[in-house]
Design a protein around this motif. Structure first.
Motif, PDB file in Angstrom:
ATOM      1  N   UNK A  46     -68.074 -19.160 -72.360  1.00 51.85           N
ATOM      2  CA  UNK A  46     -67.273 -18.002 -73.047  1.00 51.85           C
ATOM      3  C   UNK A  46     -66.708 -17.876 -71.407  1.00 51.85           C
ATOM      4  N   UNK A  47     -66.296 -18.634 -70.244  1.00 49.82           N
ATOM      5  CA  UNK A  47     -65.064 -19.052 -69.238  1.00 49.82           C
ATOM      6  C   UNK A  47     -64.819 -20.186 -69.392  1.00 49.82           C
ATOM      7  N   UNK A  48     -63.746 -20.745 -69.198  1.00 58.97           N
ATOM      8  CA  UNK A  48     -63.333 -22.184 -68.650  1.00 58.97           C
ATOM      9  C   UNK A  48     -62.450 -21.634 -67.128  1.00 58.97           C
ATOM     10  N   UNK A  49     -64.188 -22.469 -66.393  1.00 59.83           N
ATOM     11  CA  UNK A  49     -63.049 -22.506 -65.338  1.00 59.83           C
ATOM     12  C   UNK A  49     -62.640 -23.671 -64.210  1.00 59.83           C
ATOM     13  N   UNK A  50     -61.240 -24.219 -64.694  1.00 59.13           N
ATOM     14  CA  UNK A  50     -60.505 -24.143 -63.048  1.00 59.13           C
ATOM     15  C   UNK A  50     -60.266 -24.848 -62.166  1.00 59.13           C
ATOM     16  N   UNK A  51     -61.365 -24.879 -60.954  1.00 61.49           N
ATOM     17  CA  UNK A  51     -61.142 -24.640 -60.334  1.00 61.49           C
ATOM     18  C   UNK A  51     -60.345 -26.217 -58.798  1.00 61.49           C
ATOM     19  N   UNK A  52     -59.717 -26.527 -59.607  1.00 63.76           N
ATOM     20  CA  UNK A  52     -59.002 -27.672 -58.348  1.00 63.76           C
ATOM     21  C   UNK A  52     -58.450 -27.258 -57.166  1.00 63.76           C
ATOM     22  N   UNK A  53     -58.273 -27.973 -56.051  1.00 64.22           N
ATOM     23  CA  UNK A  53     -57.607 -28.159 -55.023  1.00 64.22           C
ATOM     24  C   UNK A  53     -56.211 -28.278 -55.511  1.00 64.22           C
ATOM     25  N   UNK A  54     -55.795 -29.355 -56.643  1.00 64.85           N
ATOM     26  CA  UNK A  54     -54.296 -28.554 -56.520  1.00 64.85           C
ATOM     27  C   UNK A  54     -53.822 -29.817 -58.046  1.00 64.85           C
ATOM     28  N   UNK A  55     -53.148 -29.045 -58.498  1.00 67.17           N
ATOM     29  CA  UNK A  55     -51.878 -29.041 -60.249  1.00 67.17           C
ATOM     30  C   UNK A  55     -50.805 -28.691 -60.151  1.00 67.17           C
TER      31      UNK A  55
END
Length: 338
Positions: free
Chosen positions: A238-247
């Motif tokens: 239901x949710x795609x999470x991208x909690x990256x510090x940097x991209x």
């Protein structure tokens, strides 16, 4: 990129003759615009570089696809060399070993008789990168977005309270942040991690945290995914999470949107203007913001979910159109001025 340049600018791709699973390509997959080889050699590079005006090196850390080509380029002059760090110069990605390598790489660029241009995909990447190449000419334009054929059926792909992550398992991806907020979410909510486990110690750290917080049975690492099984694995989420510090870019952000998924990502990504289309898509790494937003999405019914997701789709389409236009413009200028 090939689809953008096709029929407009002549190009040649030099790459391996095997896929991500290390199996040889079938002949039908071969292209007249590619040189598929079992290994990169000086002979292969020399033959192709003689004809080229612009040489694009897509990662400074690749020995076969950056360092060896750079050595061959020492025997040429008046070529344009475009170097794309691809986020690998961001401060969170730099180690002492990499710094030493980069100094050698920079030295070879300097003694070359060719014109070097450093390509950043976004002004955020440019400003937050290790400034070892600051003395070279720089250019900023976005990476092209890979289009995924959307075969998912609307209304059938939002079925479980799952948070999904797709990407390498490394500290920079900040996966432990999602694990840390799981106890604050509905106890039916689970977290699935898909991607190459590059740092085993980091995976163990995440698993230890999950045990400590009592959510170990709600967290699972699935390992590597491929473009062929991406849709199957993302379908129940239901949710795609991208909690990256940097991209510097993060293709998964757009790939998830393209297959009709709501996303919640960190301000470490350069897509803050997505909030103009769907508020609270890009959030600072503060627990209360993420808990509130994920709980909100988890409560959406099918109709509400689709209405919010279509706003993200509008952002994706607008960004995609801009990228195609800008990519063609910049590569045309590079070739014409070479």
């Amino acid at each position: 990129m090939c689809s953008i340049l096709h029929g407009k600018i002549p190009y040649k791709v030099i790459t391996w003759n095997r896929n991500i699973r290390q199996k040889p390509f079938e002949k039908r997959e071969w292209s007249t615009h590619a040189e598929y080889v079992p290994r990169i050699t000086i002979r292969v590079l020399w033959k192709n570089f003689k004809k080229a005006k612009v040489i694009w090196l897509n990662s400074p850390y690749s020995i076969q696809f950056a360092f060896l080509p750079l050595l061959v380029l020492l025997f040429f002059k008046n070529k344009k060399v475009l170097v794309s760090p691809r986020g690998q110069l961001l401060y969170g990605a730099i180690s002492t070993k990499k710094k030493l390598y980069l100094y050698v790489f920079r030295f070879l660029l300097r003694i070359s008789r060719n014109t070097t241009i450093i390509h950043y995909t976004h002004s955020d990447e440019q400003s937050r990168s290790y400034p070892i190449f600051r003395d070279f000419k720089q250019i900023v334009f976005l990476n092209p977005i890979n289009e995924i054929e959307n075969t998912l059926h609307k209304g059938k792909n939002v079925v479980k309270p799952i948070i999904g992550f797709f990407g390498r398992v490394v500290p920079k991806k900040n996966i432990d942040f999602i694990i840390s907020i799981l106890p604050l979410l509905d106890n039916k909510c689970t977290f699935q991690i898909h991607g190459y486990i590059e740092d085993q110690w980091y995976k163990k750290k995440c698993e230890s945290l999950a045990k400590k917080l009592g959510v170990y049975d709600r967290v699972k690492f699935y390992g590597t995914f491929t473009p062929n099984d991406f849709q199957e694995k993302i379908a129940p989420m239901k949710v795609v999470a991208i909690p990256s510090l940097s991209e510097n870019f993060c293709h998964v952000f757009f790939e998830a949107i393209e297959v009709d998924k709501m996303t919640v990502v960190s301000t470490g990504l350069p897509w803050k203007d997505a909030n103009d289309f769907e508020p609270n898509t890009v959030l600072p790494l503060q627990e209360n913001f993420w808990v509130k937003r994920i709980n909100e999405i988890m409560k959406y019914d099918e109709k509400t979910y689709a209405a919010h997701q279509i706003r993200l789709k509008e952002y994706y389409r607008q960004t995609q159109a801009t990228i195609k236009k800008e990519n063609l413009k910049h590569f045309t200028e590079l070739v014409e001025q070479a």
